[in-house]
Design a protein around this motif. Sequence first.
Motif, PDB file in Angstrom:
ATOM      1  N   GLY A   1      46.759 -30.336 -21.184  1.00 50.58           N
ATOM      2  CA  GLY A   1      45.247 -30.064 -20.448  1.00 50.58           C
ATOM      3  C   GLY A   1      44.561 -31.465 -20.948  1.00 50.58           C
ATOM      4  N   GLU A   2      43.284 -31.766 -20.245  1.00 47.18           N
ATOM      5  CA  GLU A   2      42.640 -32.787 -20.419  1.00 47.18           C
ATOM      6  C   GLU A   2      41.040 -32.737 -20.475  1.00 47.18           C
ATOM      7  OE1 GLU A   2      42.415 -36.988 -17.859  1.00 47.18           O
ATOM      8  OE2 GLU A   2      43.481 -35.474 -17.072  1.00 47.18           O
ATOM      9  N   VAL A   3      40.231 -33.300 -21.141  1.00 46.04           N
ATOM     10  CA  VAL A   3      38.853 -33.416 -20.767  1.00 46.04           C
ATOM     11  C   VAL A   3      38.786 -34.292 -19.656  1.00 46.04           C
ATOM     12  CG1 VAL A   3      36.585 -33.900 -21.564  1.00 46.04           C
ATOM     13  CG2 VAL A   3      38.229 -32.840 -23.082  1.00 46.04           C
ATOM     14  N   VAL A   4      38.245 -33.951 -18.672  1.00 47.38           N
ATOM     15  CA  VAL A   4      38.369 -34.876 -17.546  1.00 47.38           C
ATOM     16  C   VAL A   4      37.015 -35.590 -17.176  1.00 47.38           C
ATOM     17  CG1 VAL A   4      40.188 -33.749 -16.169  1.00 47.38           C
ATOM     18  CG2 VAL A   4      37.796 -33.356 -15.665  1.00 47.38           C
TER      19      VAL A   4
ATOM     20  N   GLY B   1      39.891 -33.192 -10.615  1.00 46.34           N
ATOM     21  CA  GLY B   1      40.635 -31.709 -10.337  1.00 46.34           C
ATOM     22  C   GLY B   1      40.160 -30.981 -11.673  1.00 46.34           C
ATOM     23  N   VAL B   2      38.887 -31.149 -11.687  1.00 44.70           N
ATOM     24  CA  VAL B   2      38.191 -29.981 -12.851  1.00 44.70           C
ATOM     25  C   VAL B   2      38.620 -28.620 -12.542  1.00 44.70           C
ATOM     26  CG1 VAL B   2      36.060 -30.052 -11.719  1.00 44.70           C
ATOM     27  CG2 VAL B   2      36.280 -29.141 -14.206  1.00 44.70           C
ATOM     28  N   GLN B   3      38.885 -27.980 -13.278  1.00 45.99           N
ATOM     29  CA  GLN B   3      39.451 -26.359 -13.414  1.00 45.99           C
ATOM     30  C   GLN B   3      38.130 -25.497 -14.141  1.00 45.99           C
ATOM     31  OE1 GLN B   3      43.364 -27.073 -14.920  1.00 45.99           O
ATOM     32  NE2 GLN B   3      44.172 -25.908 -13.333  1.00 45.99           N
TER      33      GLN B   3
ATOM     34  N   ASP C   1      30.441 -24.655  -4.738  1.00 43.11           N
ATOM     35  CA  ASP C   1      31.362 -23.960  -4.206  1.00 43.11           C
ATOM     36  C   ASP C   1      32.117 -23.071  -5.243  1.00 43.11           C
ATOM     37  OD1 ASP C   1      32.947 -25.925  -5.592  1.00 43.11           O
ATOM     38  OD2 ASP C   1      34.120 -26.444  -3.881  1.00 43.11           O
ATOM     39  N   ALA C   2      31.747 -23.018  -6.502  1.00 40.87           N
ATOM     40  CA  ALA C   2      32.262 -22.089  -7.386  1.00 40.87           C
ATOM     41  C   ALA C   2      33.777 -22.352  -7.453  1.00 40.87           C
ATOM     42  CB  ALA C   2      31.798 -20.360  -7.076  1.00 40.87           C
ATOM     43  N   SER C   3      34.191 -23.421  -7.319  1.00 40.22           N
ATOM     44  CA  SER C   3      35.797 -23.836  -7.127  1.00 40.22           C
ATOM     45  C   SER C   3      36.194 -23.725  -8.728  1.00 40.22           C
ATOM     46  CB  SER C   3      36.008 -25.048  -6.618  1.00 40.22           C
ATOM     47  OG  SER C   3      35.369 -26.078  -7.015  1.00 40.22           O
ATOM     48  N   ALA C   4      35.346 -24.239  -9.586  1.00 37.90           N
ATOM     49  CA  ALA C   4      35.577 -24.195 -11.067  1.00 37.90           C
ATOM     50  C   ALA C   4      35.209 -23.118 -11.968  1.00 37.90           C
ATOM     51  CB  ALA C   4      34.967 -25.413 -11.777  1.00 37.90           C
ATOM     52  N   ALA C   5      35.960 -22.596 -12.989  1.00 35.97           N
ATOM     53  CA  ALA C   5      35.302 -21.818 -13.639  1.00 35.97           C
ATOM     54  C   ALA C   5      34.333 -22.129 -14.741  1.00 35.97           C
ATOM     55  CB  ALA C   5      36.494 -21.177 -14.804  1.00 35.97           C
ATOM     56  N   VAL C   6      33.567 -21.233 -15.415  1.00 33.61           N
ATOM     57  CA  VAL C   6      32.457 -21.597 -16.184  1.00 33.61           C
ATOM     58  C   VAL C   6      32.505 -20.938 -17.684  1.00 33.61           C
ATOM     59  CG1 VAL C   6      29.817 -21.449 -16.436  1.00 33.61           C
ATOM     60  CG2 VAL C   6      30.796 -21.919 -14.247  1.00 33.61           C
TER      61      VAL C   6
ATOM     62  N   SER D   1      46.038 -26.976 -23.946  1.00 32.86           N
ATOM     63  CA  SER D   1      46.016 -25.886 -22.996  1.00 32.86           C
ATOM     64  C   SER D   1      46.470 -26.800 -21.606  1.00 32.86           C
ATOM     65  CB  SER D   1      44.598 -25.423 -22.906  1.00 32.86           C
ATOM     66  OG  SER D   1      43.727 -26.471 -21.912  1.00 32.86           O
ATOM     67  N   PRO D   2      46.707 -25.785 -20.477  1.00 30.26           N
ATOM     68  CA  PRO D   2      46.981 -26.121 -19.328  1.00 30.26           C
ATOM     69  C   PRO D   2      45.763 -26.660 -18.493  1.00 30.26           C
ATOM     70  CG  PRO D   2      47.296 -24.017 -19.726  1.00 30.26           C
ATOM     71  CD  PRO D   2      46.630 -23.996 -20.756  1.00 30.26           C
ATOM     72  N   TYR D   3      44.671 -26.718 -19.241  1.00 30.23           N
ATOM     73  CA  TYR D   3      43.379 -26.788 -18.104  1.00 30.23           C
ATOM     74  C   TYR D   3      42.784 -28.131 -18.103  1.00 30.23           C
ATOM     75  CZ  TYR D   3      43.753 -21.855 -18.437  1.00 30.23           C
ATOM     76  OH  TYR D   3      44.206 -20.632 -18.396  1.00 30.23           O
ATOM     77  N   LYS D   4      42.293 -28.437 -16.896  1.00 31.83           N
ATOM     78  CA  LYS D   4      41.371 -29.847 -17.042  1.00 31.83           C
ATOM     79  C   LYS D   4      39.804 -29.214 -16.896  1.00 31.83           C
ATOM     80  CE  LYS D   4      44.574 -32.356 -13.448  1.00 31.83           C
ATOM     81  NZ  LYS D   4      44.814 -33.477 -14.308  1.00 31.83           N
ATOM     82  N   VAL D   5      39.353 -29.887 -17.837  1.00 31.93           N
ATOM     83  CA  VAL D   5      37.847 -29.370 -18.135  1.00 31.93           C
ATOM     84  C   VAL D   5      36.935 -30.540 -18.328  1.00 31.93           C
ATOM     85  CG1 VAL D   5      36.764 -28.037 -20.012  1.00 31.93           C
ATOM     86  CG2 VAL D   5      39.108 -27.546 -19.879  1.00 31.93           C
TER      87      VAL D   5
END
Length: 281
Positions: free
Chosen positions: A2-5, A47-49, A137-142, A170-174
């Motif tokens: 994962g990464e802090v984008v 690529g924020v998730q 577009d609510a494409s990323a989680a909050v 983690s596996p997430y881009k945040v």
Amino acid sequence: MGEVVLAAKVTHVPSILLSEREGPLKGKREGPIQSLKEIGSRARARGVQAYLIFDTHWLSNFGCHMNAKAHHRGVYTSHEAPHLIQDLTYDFPGAPDLGDLIAAEASKDGLEVLAHKVDSLPLEYGALVPMMYMNQDASAAVLPVAAPLFATVEENRLFGAAARRAIEASPYKVAVLASGSLSHKLVSNSQVGDNQWEQVGSPFNLQVDLHVLQLWREGRFAEFVAMLPEYSTKCNGEALMADTHMLFGLLGWDRYRGRAEQLCDYFASSGSGQVNVQFHL
Ligand SMILES: [Fe+2]
């Protein structure tokens, strides 16, 4: 991995929403609005998730809390300012797994952090307002984090640092947002009205805010974090600036060597000092 984008300090003031309606504020918040949208499009391009949001309108008295439910859905009216934010419909995915990972990492530093999955736990407007412009577009989680009113600056710093470690494992881009003001001496009731929007609440606060922005521009972050505990209290910090403590904890505190990019003019809202600034990693 994962990464802090992206990391940013952002505004969430209701006057942004009001500026989109007919009235004395119509069109006066274009800078903040466009810069919130710009931060959102930068995060999307990377690529924020998920958005991890340090929310100064979700106040906790005890412990540290995250709203880690699987889905945030509801109709929001602010209990603090129902005349300013009313009947906002929202629908965003949540990030329960990321919440659990951050809570587990923070516990290694002795912090008690609860990642709640409670259906009736709502979003607050420190998360909601930025998300309406950044994540339309609510494409990323909050994933909102409460501001613990009685935590020490050091506890907030440790939490931010733990969040970074957890994200990177983690596996997430945040994208990480500190959602809160600079100084925060709000207008008194006798000043409420059409003229409440345009002045910072005290000349002292205005001067300190401007100095802070200069420190950020010049990359003098060690000097900034050295004054941050006093700045938080003497300039009436919103939730005692817990969001900024956590953000700088995540950035590395006095070891942060990135670049601060101010994305809109500093502006006043109801006495508080506001800005959108991205902290490049
Ligand atoms: Fe606020």
